[in-house]
Design a protein around this motif. Sequence first.
Motif, PDB file in Angstrom:
ATOM      1  N   GLY A 180      -1.531  -6.011  12.292  1.00 19.22           N
ATOM      2  CA  GLY A 180      -0.757  -5.284  11.289  1.00 19.22           C
ATOM      3  C   GLY A 180       0.254  -6.137  10.547  1.00 19.22           C
ATOM      4  O   GLY A 180       0.992  -5.636   9.701  1.00 19.22           O
ATOM      5  N   SER A 181       0.268  -7.467  10.816  1.00 18.04           N
ATOM      6  CA  SER A 181       1.283  -8.309  10.176  1.00 18.04           C
ATOM      7  C   SER A 181       0.896  -8.735   8.754  1.00 18.04           C
ATOM      8  O   SER A 181       1.716  -9.315   8.054  1.00 18.04           O
ATOM      9  N   GLY A 182      -0.344  -8.451   8.338  1.00 17.25           N
ATOM     10  CA  GLY A 182      -0.748  -8.746   6.961  1.00 17.25           C
ATOM     11  C   GLY A 182      -1.709  -9.918   6.822  1.00 17.25           C
ATOM     12  O   GLY A 182      -2.010 -10.346   5.702  1.00 17.25           O
ATOM     13  N   LYS A 183      -2.235 -10.413   7.930  1.00 14.21           N
ATOM     14  CA  LYS A 183      -3.109 -11.599   7.896  1.00 14.21           C
ATOM     15  C   LYS A 183      -4.387 -11.334   7.091  1.00 14.21           C
ATOM     16  O   LYS A 183      -4.755 -12.108   6.211  1.00 14.21           O
ATOM     17  N   SER A 184      -5.070 -10.233   7.400  1.00 15.24           N
ATOM     18  CA  SER A 184      -6.312  -9.918   6.682  1.00 15.24           C
ATOM     19  C   SER A 184      -6.040  -9.644   5.211  1.00 15.24           C
ATOM     20  O   SER A 184      -6.783 -10.102   4.335  1.00 15.24           O
ATOM     21  N   THR A 185      -4.967  -8.915   4.951  1.00 14.09           N
ATOM     22  CA  THR A 185      -4.622  -8.602   3.555  1.00 14.09           C
ATOM     23  C   THR A 185      -4.403  -9.892   2.764  1.00 14.09           C
ATOM     24  O   THR A 185      -4.871 -10.016   1.630  1.00 14.09           O
ATOM     25  N   TYR A 224       0.885  -1.171   0.000  1.00 11.00           N
ATOM     26  CA  TYR A 224       0.000   0.000   0.000  1.00 11.00           C
ATOM     27  C   TYR A 224       0.913   1.209   0.000  1.00 11.00           C
ATOM     28  O   TYR A 224       1.724   1.365   0.911  1.00 11.00           O
ATOM     29  N   VAL A 260       3.258  -4.794   2.597  1.00 12.53           N
ATOM     30  CA  VAL A 260       2.407  -5.443   3.594  1.00 12.53           C
ATOM     31  C   VAL A 260       2.545  -6.965   3.510  1.00 12.53           C
ATOM     32  O   VAL A 260       2.503  -7.656   4.524  1.00 12.53           O
TER      33      VAL A 260
HETATM   34  P1  ADP Z   1      -3.591  -7.891  10.229  1.00 14.50           P
HETATM   35  O1  ADP Z   1      -4.841  -8.464   9.677  1.00 14.50           O
HETATM   36  O2  ADP Z   1      -2.500  -8.897  10.453  1.00 14.50           O
HETATM   37  O3  ADP Z   1      -3.836  -7.073  11.463  1.00 14.50           O
HETATM   38  P2  ADP Z   1      -3.662  -6.197   7.895  1.00 14.50           P
HETATM   39  O4  ADP Z   1      -3.571  -7.103   6.724  1.00 14.50           O
HETATM   40  O5  ADP Z   1      -5.003  -5.676   8.227  1.00 14.50           O
HETATM   41  O6  ADP Z   1      -2.968  -6.885   9.148  1.00 14.50           O
HETATM   42  O7  ADP Z   1      -2.730  -4.948   7.665  1.00 14.50           O
HETATM   43  C1  ADP Z   1      -1.368  -5.051   7.317  1.00 14.50           C
HETATM   44  C2  ADP Z   1      -0.804  -3.668   7.089  1.00 14.50           C
HETATM   45  O8  ADP Z   1      -1.385  -3.107   5.935  1.00 14.50           O
HETATM   46  C3  ADP Z   1      -1.064  -2.685   8.217  1.00 14.50           C
HETATM   47  O9  ADP Z   1       0.071  -1.903   8.379  1.00 14.50           O
HETATM   48  C4  ADP Z   1      -2.221  -1.870   7.708  1.00 14.50           C
HETATM   49  O10 ADP Z   1      -2.191  -0.571   8.250  1.00 14.50           O
HETATM   50  C5  ADP Z   1      -1.965  -1.846   6.217  1.00 14.50           C
HETATM   51  N1  ADP Z   1      -3.208  -1.744   5.430  1.00 14.50           N
HETATM   52  C6  ADP Z   1      -4.210  -2.652   5.412  1.00 14.50           C
HETATM   53  N2  ADP Z   1      -5.191  -2.290   4.576  1.00 14.50           N
HETATM   54  C7  ADP Z   1      -4.788  -1.112   4.025  1.00 14.50           C
HETATM   55  C8  ADP Z   1      -5.354  -0.208   3.052  1.00 14.50           C
HETATM   56  N3  ADP Z   1      -6.539  -0.458   2.477  1.00 14.50           N
HETATM   57  N4  ADP Z   1      -4.644   0.898   2.742  1.00 14.50           N
HETATM   58  C9  ADP Z   1      -3.433   1.154   3.316  1.00 14.50           C
HETATM   59  N5  ADP Z   1      -2.857   0.350   4.219  1.00 14.50           N
HETATM   60  C10 ADP Z   1      -3.510  -0.772   4.581  1.00 14.50           C
END
Ligand code: ADP
Length: 247
Positions: free
Chosen positions: A39-44, A13, A18
Amino acid sequence: MAIIEIENIKKSYDKVDVLKQITFEVNNNDVVAVIGPSGSGKSTMLRCLVDLEKIDGGSIRVCGEELVKDGIYSPPQKIKQITTKMGMVFQHFNLFPHLTVKENIELAPKLVKKESAATIHDRSMKILEKIGLSNFINVYPAKLSGGQKQRVAIARALMMEPEILLFDEPTSALDPELTGEVLEVMKDLAEEKMTMIVVTHEMGFAKEVANKVIFMDNGVIEESGPPSSLFTNPQSLRTKAFLSRKL
Ligand code: ADP
Ligand code: MG
């Protein structure tokens, strides 16, 4: 057989990396628990799998079919066909408030699957029975507890008859006394050999139900393995530090 093959996927991003070269496989009947700090990227990673986000490089195959290969995506029609093999359950249920339980779970199959209303009805009755919500068919989400809402969200995913279910912290929004009923449904699905990837902070569930655990930190898979070794004998310092805060 591999249901999911993820190879060297990358996602940024703006200038923030990420996901950095994530590689792993999910085999038929696997229950994979994904753990790691916020914030480790699990959801992404899950969102990229179901095409809610695009990756910047790498390959994803689902049931042997290319969603994306070396950063090049398949045509939209093929992507759609591939993503319907996966069901996703989110932290915040995302039920439609103006639809009853039955209408919520029948909506996607009615729109997407070319099946008769009777076939869909039979399946929704069977699935609601299985998750213990047969008495809530005509109830609106506002009348349900958080645990019941999440069970409806699982039912909705099952209605599409997915090859794999993805869960993103399915119990994190629930009061502690309601997490058990949701974990119980997930455990039943695992026992029925449903293939699942579960992002979770429930270490007990990961230990007991998963056959593989992936520890993500800062966009990489820091460590992975069977729960018996990862929880009792973590190799990486970061895994050790994370688990010592959790267990
Ligand atoms: P987790 O699910 O492990 O908590 P995420 O996948 O939600 O982690 O997020 C990983 C990183 O990507 C974080 O630093 C978050 O701030 C960033 N991030 C997630 N979604 C977005 C987005 N749509 N735009 C910018 N940054 C994002
Ligand atoms: Mg998350």
